[in-house]
Every structure is written in structure tokens, then in C-alpha cells.
Scaffold this motif. Sequence first.
Motif, PDB file in Angstrom:
ATOM      1  N   UNK A 128       8.425  52.235  50.699  1.00 58.74           N
ATOM      2  CA  UNK A 128       7.261  53.092  50.534  1.00 58.74           C
ATOM      3  C   UNK A 128       6.028  52.229  50.778  1.00 58.74           C
ATOM      4  N   UNK A 129       4.985  52.850  51.326  1.00 59.94           N
ATOM      5  CA  UNK A 129       3.724  52.144  51.545  1.00 59.94           C
ATOM      6  C   UNK A 129       2.640  52.889  50.781  1.00 59.94           C
ATOM      7  N   UNK A 130       1.809  52.153  50.043  1.00 63.08           N
ATOM      8  CA  UNK A 130       0.665  52.769  49.350  1.00 63.08           C
ATOM      9  C   UNK A 130      -0.618  52.155  49.907  1.00 63.08           C
ATOM     10  N   UNK A 131      -1.718  52.833  49.663  1.00 62.48           N
ATOM     11  CA  UNK A 131      -2.998  52.412  50.214  1.00 62.48           C
ATOM     12  C   UNK A 131      -3.350  51.001  49.747  1.00 62.48           C
ATOM     13  N   UNK A 186       8.015  48.545  47.623  1.00 61.92           N
ATOM     14  CA  UNK A 186       6.729  49.239  47.614  1.00 61.92           C
ATOM     15  C   UNK A 186       5.718  48.259  48.194  1.00 61.92           C
ATOM     16  N   UNK A 187       5.142  48.608  49.343  1.00 61.73           N
ATOM     17  CA  UNK A 187       4.277  47.697  50.085  1.00 61.73           C
ATOM     18  C   UNK A 187       2.849  48.221  50.087  1.00 61.73           C
ATOM     19  N   UNK A 209      -5.040  48.343  47.856  1.00 60.72           N
ATOM     20  CA  UNK A 209      -5.633  48.442  46.529  1.00 60.72           C
ATOM     21  C   UNK A 209      -4.807  49.249  45.546  1.00 60.72           C
ATOM     22  N   UNK A 210      -3.752  49.936  46.029  1.00 60.43           N
ATOM     23  CA  UNK A 210      -2.927  50.738  45.122  1.00 60.43           C
ATOM     24  C   UNK A 210      -1.674  50.011  44.651  1.00 60.43           C
ATOM     25  N   UNK A 211      -1.397  48.828  45.207  1.00 62.21           N
ATOM     26  CA  UNK A 211      -0.405  47.951  44.598  1.00 62.21           C
ATOM     27  C   UNK A 211      -0.788  46.534  44.976  1.00 62.21           C
ATOM     28  N   UNK A 212      -0.121  45.557  44.399  1.00 64.11           N
ATOM     29  CA  UNK A 212      -0.506  44.170  44.592  1.00 64.11           C
ATOM     30  C   UNK A 212       0.444  43.529  45.609  1.00 64.11           C
ATOM     31  N   UNK A 262       7.728  41.952  40.155  1.00 67.59           N
ATOM     32  CA  UNK A 262       6.291  42.073  40.420  1.00 67.59           C
ATOM     33  C   UNK A 262       5.618  40.707  40.309  1.00 67.59           C
ATOM     34  N   UNK A 304       5.942  45.003  45.734  1.00 63.38           N
ATOM     35  CA  UNK A 304       6.841  45.050  44.590  1.00 63.38           C
ATOM     36  C   UNK A 304       8.241  45.312  45.143  1.00 63.38           C
ATOM     37  N   UNK A 344      -0.588  48.755  52.013  1.00 68.36           N
ATOM     38  CA  UNK A 344      -1.090  48.821  53.386  1.00 68.36           C
ATOM     39  C   UNK A 344      -1.983  47.604  53.630  1.00 68.36           C
ATOM     40  N   UNK A 345      -1.788  46.971  54.763  1.00 64.50           N
ATOM     41  CA  UNK A 345      -2.537  45.763  55.069  1.00 64.50           C
ATOM     42  C   UNK A 345      -1.732  44.489  54.818  1.00 64.50           C
ATOM     43  N   UNK A 346      -0.569  44.622  54.215  1.00 68.63           N
ATOM     44  CA  UNK A 346       0.275  43.439  53.990  1.00 68.63           C
ATOM     45  C   UNK A 346       0.633  42.821  55.339  1.00 68.63           C
ATOM     46  N   UNK A 395       1.427  45.864  57.742  1.00 69.09           N
ATOM     47  CA  UNK A 395       2.017  47.124  57.298  1.00 69.09           C
ATOM     48  C   UNK A 395       0.906  48.164  57.148  1.00 69.09           C
ATOM     49  N   UNK A 402      -3.628  46.877  39.603  1.00 59.81           N
ATOM     50  CA  UNK A 402      -2.598  46.276  40.451  1.00 59.81           C
ATOM     51  C   UNK A 402      -1.507  47.254  40.844  1.00 59.81           C
TER      52      UNK A 402
END
Lengths: 350, 350
Positions: free
Chosen positions: A143-146, A109-110, A148-151, A71, A154, A112-114, B19, B149
Motif C-alpha cells: 500500500x502507498x500513502x501520501x 506500507x510505503x 507525510x502519512x507514514x514514516x 516501524x 512500515x 509516496x516519495x520513498x 514510489x 508518523x
Amino acid sequence: MTILERAANGAIRFTDPQIEMAHGAGGKASRRLVEGLIAPIFANPILAPLADAAIVPVDGARVATTADGYVVRPLRFPGGSIGELAVNGTVNDLAVSGARAHTLMVSLILEAGLPTEVLRAELEAMAGAAARTGVAIVGGDTKVVEHGSCDAMFVTTFGVGALDGRSALDPRAVRAGDRVLVSGPIGDHGITILLARGDLELEAELRSDTRSVWPFVAALLETCPHAVRWMRDPTRGGVATALNELVRESGLAIALREEEVPLRAEVRGACELLGLDPLHIANEGQLLAVVAAADAERALAAVRAVVGGEGAALIGEVREAPARTVVGITPYGGTRVIDMLVGDPLPRIC
Amino acid sequence: MTILERAANGAIRFTDPQIEMAHGAGGKASRRLVEGLIAPIFANPILAPLADAAIVPVDGARVATTADGYVVRPLRFPGGSIGELAVNGTVNDLAVSGARAHTLMVSLILEAGLPTEVLRAELEAMAGAAARTGVAIVGGDTKVVEHGSCDAMFVTTFGVGALDGRSALDPRAVRAGDRVLVSGPIGDHGITILLARGDLELEAELRSDTRSVWPFVAALLETCPHAVRWMRDPTRGGVATALNELVRESGLAIALREEEVPLRAEVRGACELLGLDPLHIANEGQLLAVVAAADAERALAAVRAVVGGEGAALIGEVREAPARTVVGITPYGGTRVIDMLVGDPLPRIC
């Protein structure tokens, strides 16, 4: 990876009401979390005694496996990126368990918007690191999360290897008189990450040491397999935490001659300025080993002969007492107790 | 887990600039990401032909390995939680590859501020699911990131198992005339998650089907090992996506008799209301298999004899044409092309 151990005295309980950054820092709080909460719940007879990989019997083979999450922030930094760390760190957990990495799986874990280019760069970093260390990436998951839901992203890497078998690594095999060897200057990775964040008015020509430590391990196993008692790559929590884990597990003491610990001037300077102990700073490409005294000079020469190991040094020795303690011996003959990392001065360094 | 495959025609390129949620949904966009970006970068000769696990040779043994990330939201829902999913999903990826799970590792990414009781509940859910399926959790890793995060907790699970060896699973072994079997009603998991979020004014007595599918697999391998051609647990993207992957890989067609597909009234109702196709909804405890026609009734009886398999059904058959297509046959004799999932109507269902 942390193997889930039962608490030695069965007495540790995790009573913190919530998870804090320090629980992920690899020091005392991490151990309390693992020993006081995770291990008692997962307790089962297969829990392995090794610290960085589990040996799983499958169809008669002894398969070494390890898992690690990454991370690090920022994703890229001088000398490497999350992609290289995710390969090298997992290869290294196997290496210090005496296993040569063979196959990796990468779970992403990506956010969204990356930007695709950011992902592409990290996939290429992983592929490059895997090619350099001779491992294949054979599968994974995304996996993709919204937003703001991950940095950003990871990475979790799973490694499979074959146990080399030439040496029997066991903290309980460590004996008083054994020597402590490190493959080169410590703290480069942690301080590089700290500087890369740009929060400090500090600049230095420093690069992460991220790389495979297998060449160091292979040199030791080739030169003096029976002399190698214990190995570790001192990542989160640094050399001090790794050695404290060893003295806990072996019941012995370690005397560290602090002036012998290889350290770049930039790392020393940054640590002095920030009040950090370089022995607590993470490394991502150094090998820490305990070897029998009789073979210590041969072991040192073997590691120094490996590209990147020129700065290797013997930095201390194992003693009977004070039991379960790491003692630093200063250049002036003074001593201090060197504890595990407490708190989390450098979050998310891997 | 997705095995990294080379694109069949070598022609797929991933040109999306960033993404999006759909890239993690398990449907068409996910395949483009894997085939157009990830696989070409990781390309190496060990890439395995199986879809849910990689077979790694270690010391003469054929070790089945799989990796999966879990980001389900909410963490707990009727019938299960992220902890159960993280164990069962990985056990199932091995099971449908013909391997019995043996050992798991669990890597956690936790958000600072996560209440300890939330973590404890998920660790206990993992331990319970592992005990029920007879696997040991032997190690793992814990990382903590700042509040904001990540979204409470993400889990990545790695599974190791031994290949059963009684059946040779291969999409290329599928033949026209083979039958398609499903172990029970579809869509329970995805719709349960959707309802658990509470965004809709819908209520239903529905529970996730999360569980190990190994008992179904074991029944088939015991009863008619040579009749089993292909298996899958239809998670993200549902039955439609799994069958589309099969027709792509085999070059054949599948005719699905839609009225034979087992479906609870609650799932049917929610799908009609929301304009979703139940064939695209995720399952977390159903087995989808292709078996030789001559053994299809025995296979069905074997699965129905397993607790939880009482609702198993034969839902279609393999045909020569139209090549690479899944065709739905409606109760009135009409036909429609059933495509892979497009977009991401239900994000973060596992």
C-alpha cells in the motif's frame, strides 16, 4: 506478536483516553492495552496460551502462525535494517514457540516519495535474511500513502511454520529449581538503535544482534528436548519484561544473578550514562530459555556450540517465592525487584 | 494480496526513481512494482500461481494464507470502516482462492494521540465482522509511532484457511466460451469512499459493499464446482483490472457486454461527473467469476439465491481473440479496449 489473552482476574480495564508511545513499547502499558481493551473485544475460544505464536489446526496439521509489525527508525543501523528485522523477528517468534519458520508473507506500507533505492535495499535485506534462515517469502501486499502519512516505510510480516513437537513448551510446566539461560550479551540491538539516531553525543562499536535464533532452539531441541520448558526472544521490554511475563503466567519467582547476565561494556556504559536498565533493552537475536536444572549444563554447552552462542550463560533460577516476582541479586548479595518495562525510553526500536 | 510473480517474459524492469501513489493503486504501476522490483528480489521456487492467496504445505495439509494492509481514509464511511474492511478483505482473498477463512491475525500500527474510542470502535468492527463470517482473531501485534508518523491507524491482516478442494481454480483452465459472472452492482465501495471524504459537492445514498464473499463462493462450489474456473474479488483497480490480469495469464480475450454490468444510478452518475470508469472502481464485497458456459445459468441462479446476490449478472464471455485483451461492447454495438487502471484516481480506498 502478542497473543490476545483474557486478563487472569478478568478485572483489567483500559481507561487511558488515547494511545501513547508507551502502549507500543512492549511493557506494562502494552499489556494493559492488550488485556484491557483488545483481548476482551476479540475474545473467542481459540485464543492460544502461547505467547509468541498461535497454533492453528488446519486439515489435521498443527500450523504455527505469527504476525509482527516493524516501524524501526532509522531504517538502517549498524548490523541490520528494517528488512532484516522483519524477517528475523518473525522467524524468532515462531522459533521460541518451538516451530521452525517455513513461509513468510510481507505486507508493506510505503510513503509516496520513498526513493526506490531505499525500498530495493530493504527488499534485498529481506531476501538475504530469508535465504540465510531457509524460509521462503511467498506473497505480500503493498500500500502507498501520501507523503507525510507514514514514516518512509512500515513492514508487517506474517510467518507460518510447523510445530517441532519434540518439546512441550508451557509456562505452567516451569518448576522451582529450573534454570534461566540466555544465548549471549543483552541490549545490543536497543542501544545500537539509540546510538544510530545520533541524538546523543555517544559513539560505540556496537551492532544490532538481529539474526534467527532458530539455531539455538534447534540445538536445545536436539540435546535435551524434555528439559526445555519455556523460550522467548526478549525484544521490546527486554529480558526483564519477558521474565515478568513468565512469573505472572507460572505464579513462580525468578532469581536473577545480575553479575552473570552477559553484557558488553558499551551497552553497560550507555545504560549507566542514560539511566537505563539493560534488562529492559530490546534484543533481536538472543534466546531466553528456562530449562530443567538437571540438564542445564548440557543445554548451556549446546547453545555455546552454536555460532553466535559462545557468550551464552545461565543467569538465574526459578524459585517458589516471592510469587509472580523477578528478583535481581546483585554481586554484593543485595536484592531488588526487577519490574516490567514502564514507559517507553526507546521508542520504535523494532 | 498480490502473489509475487516472475514477469512472464522476464523483461519488466522497475525504473521509477521513487514510489508514487499509483504504485499502491492496484493497476499497471502496481504490477510494474511487483513484477519489476519485488518479485525478482524475492524469487524462489515456492512462489504460487494463484493471485490472492498462497498455498503452503504444512505437515501434509494445504494451508491457504494471505496478507493485506489497510490504509483507507476516512477510517469510517457509510456501510463500514477500516475494521470491517480488514476482516472482510482478507476473508475474501482466501474465498476467491477457494479457501474458507479459519483464523485471522491483526497487526496494528497506531499513531500516538489516537483517541481510545476510535481504536475501540475499530476493534469492535473487526470482532463483529469476524463473528459474522465465522473466523477467529487469534493474535496480532501493536506498534505505536509518534504523532505525525502515521495517519491515525493502519491495519494489516493475515488470514489462514483450508483449501476447499471441490474446484481446481486456475486461469489456465479458462476456455473460450466460458462466461463471466459478477455477484452484484459494482463500484459502490470506491465511490462511497470518495463521497465520504467530502471533497466533492456530491451527495448520494450509497454505502460500501464491504462483506464476506464466501457465501457466493460456497454457493458456486455447492452447485457447480467443476464449472468454476477462476474467481476474484475486484478491489483496487476494479473489475477491469481483475479481468485484464486474467487475460494476461490465460492468453485469451474477454468480451464484456457493458449494458449488462450491474451499476447503481448513483455510481454511474458520480463516475460520469468525475470522468471515472466504473469498471476501474474498487469493490469490497463482490465476486467476479468465470464459469463454464454449460453451467452459467445454474451458477447465476445459485449466486442470486444468496442474500446480497440478487443483483448478480452474467456480463461477458471469454473468447480466443484479441489475445490478452478485454473488449467492452457498448449497447450500440461499438467496441472499446478496456485497460487496467492507470494512475490512482482514488487513493487509499482500502
